[in-house]
Motif scaffolding. Structure first.
Motif, mmCIF file in Angstrom:
data_model
loop_
_atom_site.group_PDB
_atom_site.id
_atom_site.type_symbol
_atom_site.label_atom_id
_atom_site.label_comp_id
_atom_site.label_asym_id
_atom_site.label_seq_id
_atom_site.Cartn_x
_atom_site.Cartn_y
_atom_site.Cartn_z
ATOM 1 N N ALA A 14 0.829 -1.211 0.000
ATOM 2 C CA ALA A 14 0.000 0.000 0.000
ATOM 3 C C ALA A 14 0.856 1.250 0.000
ATOM 4 O O ALA A 14 0.555 2.217 -0.709
ATOM 5 C CB ALA A 14 -0.930 -0.004 1.219
ATOM 6 N N MET A 15 1.928 1.226 0.751
ATOM 7 C CA MET A 15 2.804 2.392 0.794
ATOM 8 C C MET A 15 3.556 2.549 -0.526
ATOM 9 O O MET A 15 3.667 3.651 -1.056
ATOM 10 C CB MET A 15 3.776 2.290 1.957
ATOM 11 N N GLU A 16 4.054 1.451 -1.072
ATOM 12 C CA GLU A 16 4.821 1.501 -2.313
ATOM 13 C C GLU A 16 3.991 2.017 -3.487
ATOM 14 O O GLU A 16 4.455 2.839 -4.283
ATOM 15 C CB GLU A 16 5.369 0.113 -2.647
ATOM 16 N N PHE A 17 2.748 1.555 -3.600
ATOM 17 C CA PHE A 17 1.909 1.901 -4.739
ATOM 18 C C PHE A 17 0.862 2.976 -4.420
ATOM 19 O O PHE A 17 0.002 3.262 -5.241
ATOM 20 C CB PHE A 17 1.226 0.651 -5.292
ATOM 21 N N ASN A 18 0.937 3.559 -3.218
ATOM 22 C CA ASN A 18 0.013 4.593 -2.761
ATOM 23 C C ASN A 18 -1.443 4.113 -2.813
ATOM 24 O O ASN A 18 -2.349 4.867 -3.148
ATOM 25 C CB ASN A 18 0.190 5.894 -3.550
ATOM 26 N N ASN A 19 -1.645 2.845 -2.478
ATOM 27 C CA ASN A 19 -2.991 2.281 -2.430
ATOM 28 C C ASN A 19 -3.667 2.670 -1.117
ATOM 29 O O ASN A 19 -3.009 2.741 -0.080
ATOM 30 C CB ASN A 19 -2.942 0.749 -2.516
ATOM 31 N N PRO A 20 -4.975 2.882 -1.146
ATOM 32 C CA PRO A 20 -5.683 3.175 0.097
ATOM 33 C C PRO A 20 -5.739 1.933 0.979
ATOM 34 O O PRO A 20 -5.735 0.806 0.490
ATOM 35 C CB PRO A 20 -7.080 3.583 -0.368
ATOM 36 N N VAL A 21 -5.758 2.144 2.275
ATOM 37 C CA VAL A 21 -5.848 1.052 3.242
ATOM 38 C C VAL A 21 -6.976 1.348 4.222
ATOM 39 O O VAL A 21 -7.395 2.493 4.392
ATOM 40 C CB VAL A 21 -4.531 0.866 4.034
ATOM 41 N N GLN A 22 -7.462 0.301 4.839
ATOM 42 C CA GLN A 22 -8.443 0.441 5.907
ATOM 43 C C GLN A 22 -7.951 -0.385 7.086
ATOM 44 O O GLN A 22 -7.699 -1.581 6.947
ATOM 45 C CB GLN A 22 -9.822 -0.038 5.473
ATOM 46 N N PHE A 23 -7.789 0.281 8.219
ATOM 47 C CA PHE A 23 -7.342 -0.379 9.438
ATOM 48 C C PHE A 23 -8.498 -0.445 10.427
ATOM 49 O O PHE A 23 -9.266 0.511 10.552
ATOM 50 C CB PHE A 23 -6.213 0.405 10.117
ATOM 51 N N SER A 24 -8.606 -1.559 11.124
ATOM 52 C CA SER A 24 -9.441 -1.643 12.314
ATOM 53 C C SER A 24 -8.482 -1.468 13.478
ATOM 54 O O SER A 24 -7.533 -2.241 13.621
ATOM 55 C CB SER A 24 -10.149 -2.994 12.413
ATOM 56 N N VAL A 25 -8.713 -0.424 14.284
ATOM 57 C CA VAL A 25 -7.767 -0.044 15.335
ATOM 58 C C VAL A 25 -8.475 0.016 16.678
ATOM 59 O O VAL A 25 -9.578 0.568 16.786
ATOM 60 C CB VAL A 25 -7.142 1.337 15.020
ATOM 61 N N PHE A 26 -7.843 -0.537 17.710
ATOM 62 C CA PHE A 26 -8.370 -0.437 19.067
ATOM 63 C C PHE A 26 -7.944 0.905 19.647
ATOM 64 O O PHE A 26 -6.755 1.172 19.808
ATOM 65 C CB PHE A 26 -7.848 -1.574 19.943
ATOM 66 N N MET A 27 -8.917 1.770 19.904
ATOM 67 C CA MET A 27 -8.652 3.089 20.486
ATOM 68 C C MET A 27 -8.939 3.021 21.976
ATOM 69 O O MET A 27 -10.060 2.733 22.397
ATOM 70 C CB MET A 27 -9.534 4.153 19.828
ATOM 71 N N ARG A 28 -7.912 3.287 22.770
ATOM 72 C CA ARG A 28 -8.056 3.246 24.224
ATOM 73 C C ARG A 28 -8.779 4.487 24.738
ATOM 74 O O ARG A 28 -8.530 5.593 24.271
ATOM 75 C CB ARG A 28 -6.683 3.153 24.868
ATOM 76 N N LEU A 29 -9.654 4.264 25.707
ATOM 77 C CA LEU A 29 -10.357 5.348 26.372
ATOM 78 C C LEU A 29 -10.106 5.201 27.870
ATOM 79 O O LEU A 29 -10.622 4.294 28.506
ATOM 80 C CB LEU A 29 -11.866 5.273 26.081
ATOM 81 N N PRO A 30 -9.284 6.073 28.455
ATOM 82 C CA PRO A 30 -8.981 5.940 29.885
ATOM 83 C C PRO A 30 -10.203 6.263 30.743
ATOM 84 O O PRO A 30 -10.998 7.139 30.406
ATOM 85 C CB PRO A 30 -7.862 6.960 30.112
ATOM 86 N N LEU A 31 -10.334 5.538 31.826
ATOM 87 C CA LEU A 31 -11.402 5.785 32.791
ATOM 88 C C LEU A 31 -10.846 6.559 33.974
ATOM 89 O O LEU A 31 -9.633 6.600 34.204
ATOM 90 C CB LEU A 31 -12.007 4.461 33.265
ATOM 91 N N LEU A 32 -11.726 7.145 34.743
ATOM 92 C CA LEU A 32 -11.297 7.958 35.881
ATOM 93 C C LEU A 32 -10.567 7.155 36.944
ATOM 94 O O LEU A 32 -9.692 7.663 37.620
ATOM 95 C CB LEU A 32 -12.513 8.662 36.501
ATOM 96 N N ASN A 33 -10.885 5.892 37.106
ATOM 97 C CA ASN A 33 -10.249 5.085 38.149
ATOM 98 C C ASN A 33 -8.906 4.500 37.720
ATOM 99 O O ASN A 33 -8.314 3.706 38.419
ATOM 100 C CB ASN A 33 -11.187 3.982 38.622
#
Length: 77
Positions: A14-33
């Protein structure tokens, strides 16, 4: 191990040929505790840069925003 190799191949192509990519990413959300929770989000765009030392991909989305994606947070590519 095979999944990681497949993901690396997709990212490199994808980087070499400038192809689009789709990532599924785990986004962390901190809690107050102090514990963490999160959600899986989809990020689509083009890989602009890969920082091997910090293990981060820079993905530019359609809005022109750069998303910094940690390798460890990628669920699928």
């Amino acid at each position: 191990m095979a999944q990681i190799e497949d993901m690396e191949k997709v990212i490199c192509e994808a980087m070499e040929f400038n192809n689009p990519v789709q990532f599924s990413v785990f986004m962390r959300l901190p809690l107050l505790n102090g514990s963490e929770t999160g959600e899986i989000v989809q990020i689509e765009g083009h890989i602009h840069y890969i920082n091997q030392q910090q293990k981060i991909s820079h993905v530019m989305d359609s809005k022109g925003d750069t998303n910094l994606i940690k390798f460890e947070d990628v669920v699928s590519a």
